[in-house]
Design an enzyme around this catalytic site. Structure first.
Site, PDB file in Angstrom:
ATOM      1  CB  SER A 153     -42.857 -85.806 -36.345  1.00  0.00           C
ATOM      2  OG  SER A 153     -44.391 -86.090 -36.207  1.00  0.00           O
ATOM      3  CB  THR A 154     -43.986 -85.879 -41.794  1.00  0.00           C
ATOM      4  OG1 THR A 154     -43.277 -87.126 -41.758  1.00  0.00           O
ATOM      5  CG2 THR A 154     -43.884 -86.146 -42.649  1.00  0.00           C
TER       6      THR A 154
ATOM      7  CG  ASP B 208     -44.208 -88.799 -46.590  1.00  0.00           C
ATOM      8  OD1 ASP B 208     -43.628 -90.138 -47.049  1.00  0.00           O
ATOM      9  OD2 ASP B 208     -45.419 -89.318 -46.243  1.00  0.00           O
TER      10      ASP B 208
ATOM     11  CD  GLU C 220     -37.360 -98.614 -44.617  1.00  0.00           C
ATOM     12  OE1 GLU C 220     -37.054 -97.007 -45.063  1.00  0.00           O
ATOM     13  OE2 GLU C 220     -37.680 -98.809 -43.996  1.00  0.00           O
TER      14      GLU C 220
HETATM   15  C1  LIG Z   1     -40.743 -99.050 -40.926  1.00  0.00           C
HETATM   16  N1  LIG Z   1     -39.598 -98.193 -42.153  1.00  0.00           N
HETATM   17  C2  LIG Z   1     -40.377 -96.583 -41.910  1.00  0.00           C
HETATM   18  N2  LIG Z   1     -39.227 -96.233 -43.193  1.00  0.00           N
HETATM   19  C3  LIG Z   1     -39.622 -95.151 -43.941  1.00  0.00           C
HETATM   20  N3  LIG Z   1     -40.460 -94.374 -43.672  1.00  0.00           N
HETATM   21  C4  LIG Z   1     -40.508 -94.852 -42.143  1.00  0.00           C
HETATM   22  C5  LIG Z   1     -40.721 -95.593 -41.762  1.00  0.00           C
HETATM   23  N4  LIG Z   1     -41.956 -95.318 -40.554  1.00  0.00           N
HETATM   24  C6  LIG Z   1     -42.077 -94.850 -40.523  1.00  0.00           C
HETATM   25  N5  LIG Z   1     -41.443 -94.067 -41.354  1.00  0.00           N
HETATM   26  C7  LIG Z   1     -42.574 -92.264 -41.628  1.00  0.00           C
HETATM   27  O1  LIG Z   1     -42.529 -92.581 -40.633  1.00  0.00           O
HETATM   28  C8  LIG Z   1     -43.929 -91.213 -40.411  1.00  0.00           C
HETATM   29  C9  LIG Z   1     -44.830 -91.492 -40.000  1.00  0.00           C
HETATM   30  O2  LIG Z   1     -44.664 -90.763 -38.556  1.00  0.00           O
HETATM   31  P1  LIG Z   1     -44.682 -89.486 -38.207  1.00  0.00           P
HETATM   32  O3  LIG Z   1     -46.288 -89.143 -39.611  1.00  0.00           O
HETATM   33  O4  LIG Z   1     -43.621 -88.580 -39.083  1.00  0.00           O
HETATM   34  O5  LIG Z   1     -44.710 -88.579 -36.974  1.00  0.00           O
HETATM   35  C10 LIG Z   1     -44.495 -92.491 -41.379  1.00  0.00           C
HETATM   36  O6  LIG Z   1     -45.709 -91.533 -42.060  1.00  0.00           O
HETATM   37  C11 LIG Z   1     -43.126 -92.492 -42.450  1.00  0.00           C
HETATM   38  O7  LIG Z   1     -42.773 -91.202 -43.426  1.00  0.00           O
END
Ligand SMILES: CNc1ncnc2c1ncn2[C@@H]1O[C@H](COP(=O)(O)O)[C@@H](O)[C@H]1O
Ligand SMILES: [Zn+2]
Length: 351
Positions: A101-102, A142, A205
């Protein structure tokens, strides 16, 4: 509903989840609790979840995360989300989970440090409740935050690495892949690595990132998230193969986010045929309305895998985790104890 139709075998299979973003993993049930806390936001289910048969662009997915972040902005929210997500993975047969998580400073007054403390508290409380799941944590960088925020996150990760009693294991690089460049993160990621933190990086990705990927591979990362377009560069494939860097493959996420058109075209097939290490993961089980049992079932059906092939995939995944040698050994023992029960229906059929 997520998981509907998944056969019992995939549910009972002990599983390892190594690529799960906390705020992307929030179930409908938890979302309802959060929405009840913040009715003024007027957020509905279809704004935070892509249902069966639906697709969105990756850009739209990142819009969804912005909406979700509005609903999870206090320590109470983060604690609730962490505990619910862990319990749901445990209920799906996940025995070892690496959450990522961020850390965020929120308008509601949460600081990045308190954010991390809250997630770790959630993990500890689940342990105290005796859930049959081991959980580790990766702090996510992020891309949108650029090098300054990345340095801050690495510093936090280093602090918690020393004090969290093996809960903090490493760092993730994620966020909108169209934003920023990997070169901005080389220095902080390298520093993290030297401090003993593991690196799980989203690489390739989207198409046309071969240069960035090649640069970040020099660190090198301990695991690669998605790697959907690694195969567009023979040179990059050679590096990944040679170093045997495990890939975290998230099939539903790639289909619903439209970076892969059909199940059969998923790069699972390419890497499976090479016997390259990889682990099946959910990415964002809430946003993509899936769970890990479903991901295993999809892989089996698409690529004609037998229950024994599937078992091997889940067992091998233990080795790609960032867990200590002791934890890995315990997990392997657990797998062997569970194996006869998981395969019972098949032995009965055969006899
Ligand atoms: C679909 N593919 C993806 N590619 C890249 N980053 C992704 C993602 N899916 C999620 N996140 C990353 O995870 C954050 C949400 O969780 P947390 O707030 O960190 O817990 C998103 O804001 C993004 O930075
Ligand atoms: Zn991801």
């Amino acid at each position: 509903m997520a998981g509907e139709g998944a056969l019992q075998f995939y549910r009972e299979l002990p599983k390892v989840e190594l690529h799960a973003h906390l705020n992307g993993s929030i179930s409908t049930a938890t979302m309802k609790k959060l929405m009840a806390r913040k009715p003024h936001l007027d957020i509905h289910n279809d704004m935070t979840m892509i249902n069966k048969g639906q697709k969105r662009t990756l850009e739209e997915c990142f819009q969804m995360f912005k909406i979700i972040h509005q609903i999870t902005d206090t320590a109470e929210d983060i604690l609730l989300v962490t505990k619910d997500v862990i319990k749901e993975f445990a209920a799906d047969g996940v025995k070892y989970l690496e959450l990522r998580s961020t850390p965020r400073d929120t308008p509601a007054g949460l600081t990045k440090r308190a954010y991390v403390e809250t997630v770790l508290e959630g993990i500890k409380q689940c342990k105290e409740e005796g859930l049959d799941i081991d959980v580790g944590f990766l702090l996510a960088i992020d891309r949108r935050g650029g090098p300054t925020a990345a340095k801050e996150t690495v510093k936090l990760a280093e602090d918690f690495f020393c004090s969290s009693n093996e809960l903090v294991l490493g760092l993730d690089l994620s966020g909108d892949p169209t934003v920023g460049h990997g070169k901005d993160f080389m220095e902080p990621l390298d520093k993290a690595r030297q401090s003993g933190l593991k690196l799980a990086l989203h690489l390739s990705e989207i198409p046309s990132q071969a240069d960035e990927t090649e640069l970040l591979l020099a660190l090198p990362p301990d695991r690669i998230g998605h790697g959907t377009f690694l195969t567009t560069s023979a040179h990059v494939v050679e590096i990944v193969k040679k170093q045997r860097i495990p890939l975290e493959l998230c099939i539903t996420s790639n289909i619903k986010g439209q970076t892969v058109s059909t199940y059969h075209e998923h790069h699972f097939g390419f890497w499976y045929n090479l016997h390259h290490p990889f682990v099946l993961c959910t990415d964002d089980k809430g946003v993509f309305a899936t769970d890990l049992s479903v991901e295993y079932e999809i892989a089996a059906k698409t690529f004609n895998l037998t229950p024994h092939h599937i078992w091997d995939l889940s067992y091998q995944a233990i080795d790609y985790s960032f867990a200590s040698a002791d934890v890995k050994a315990n997990l392997k023992e657990k797998w062997m104890l569970l194996k006869p029960d998981v395969f019972k229906p098949y032995t009965l059929k055969a006899s």
